[in-house]
Design an enzyme around this catalytic site. Structure first.
Site, PDB file in Angstrom:
ATOM      1  CB  CYS A  78      -1.084   0.009   1.275  1.00 16.06           C
ATOM      2  SG  CYS A  78      -2.413   1.109   0.991  1.00 16.06           S
ATOM      3  CG  HIS A 118      -3.081  -2.792   3.990  1.00 18.31           C
ATOM      4  ND1 HIS A 118      -2.227  -2.064   4.630  1.00 18.31           N
ATOM      5  CD2 HIS A 118      -3.990  -1.895   3.472  1.00 18.31           C
ATOM      6  CE1 HIS A 118      -2.458  -0.719   4.520  1.00 18.31           C
ATOM      7  NE2 HIS A 118      -3.223  -0.596   3.457  1.00 18.31           N
ATOM      8  CD  GLU A 136      -0.167  -4.823   5.961  1.00 20.96           C
ATOM      9  OE1 GLU A 136      -0.202  -3.546   5.953  1.00 20.96           O
ATOM     10  OE2 GLU A 136      -0.077  -5.540   4.833  1.00 20.96           O
TER      11      GLU A 136
END
Length: 238
Positions: free
Chosen positions: A90, A215, A217
């Site tokens: 991102c 994302h 994560e």
């Protein structure tokens, strides 16, 4: 005969100036790897020098760039990119781009490293954030879709391949039927390769570097982190 000692560990840094660096740390610590992974939260040039690879997290790209400049990290990061694997998610993807559109007034510093042009907030504002299942060849258990989390995500506007740079490999696209209704894909005539749209590209690799506009994560799925280590990091240690 000369015996070359190969380390049984790899040190991966996470730029920890702003954004979702803690989530990346958690994901890296979960994955199973043939080498022991040591994670370093990078806030200084000295931290960076200890790393064999780096992740630049999602967050606010202008803020991350400003804090990196204040920490004296911009030039060390650019040097690092010339030598070692880097993955940007991102905001990190924006910083790795060759050029960026829709910047804040005054523009922003970029690290470069990947031959693309991106636009900040390409899918809209925070309230237009969304999730989408992505089919990605090369991931562990690739028949199971990876859930992409798009929060004020950048959009790829153009690829800039050249004979002087490694080829660009598209890893994942956002399915057309999942493109937000507020957005319209722009189709470009790519000559012999036929018409293409760049905006649907949400993950790509160029050489040892990788970017994802979403994302990974922010999910409990560590497969993208394992993919980065397996395909971008470990080959540089051979």
């Amino acid at each position: 005969m000369t015996h070359v000692q190969v380390s049984n560990k790899v040190t991966i840094g996470i730029l920890a100036l702003q954004g979702a660096f803690a989530e990346h740390q958690t994901a890296l610590q979960k994955i199973s790897c043939q080498k022991k992974i040591t994670v370093v939260l990078v806030r200084t040039a000295e931290d960076l020098s200890a790393c064999g690879a780096l992740i630049i997290p999602g967050g606010e790209s202008t803020t991350i760039a400003l804090l990196a400049e204040l920490a004296g990290l911009l030039e060390p990061l650019r040097t690092f990119l010339q030598e070692k694997p880097v993955w940007g998610t991102c905001a990190g993807a924006i910083l790795l781009a060759q050029a960026v559109e829709n910047t804040k007034k005054g523009g922003q510093e970029l690290l470069g490293g990947i031959s693309v042009t991106v636009a900040r907030n390409g899918w809209g504002s925070q309230v237009e954030s969304f999730e989408a299942p992505l089919s990605i060849d090369g991931l562990r258990d690739s028949t199971t879709p990876f859930m992409g989390v798009f929060i004020r995500a950048p959009v790829v506007l153009a690829l800039h391949p050249s004979t002087e740079s490694p080829p660009i490999e598209i890893i994942a696209r956002l399915p057309i039927n999942l493109v937000p209704k507020s957005q319209q894909l722009m189709v470009h005539d790519e000559g012999d390769s036929g018409p293409q749209d760049f905006q649907s590209i949400v993950a790509l690799r160029q050489g040892r570097h990788m970017l994802t506009t979403f994302h990974p994560e922010l999910t409990k799925d560590d497969r993208f982190h394992e993919y980065f280590v397996r395909t971008c990091v470990l080959p540089t240690l051979l």
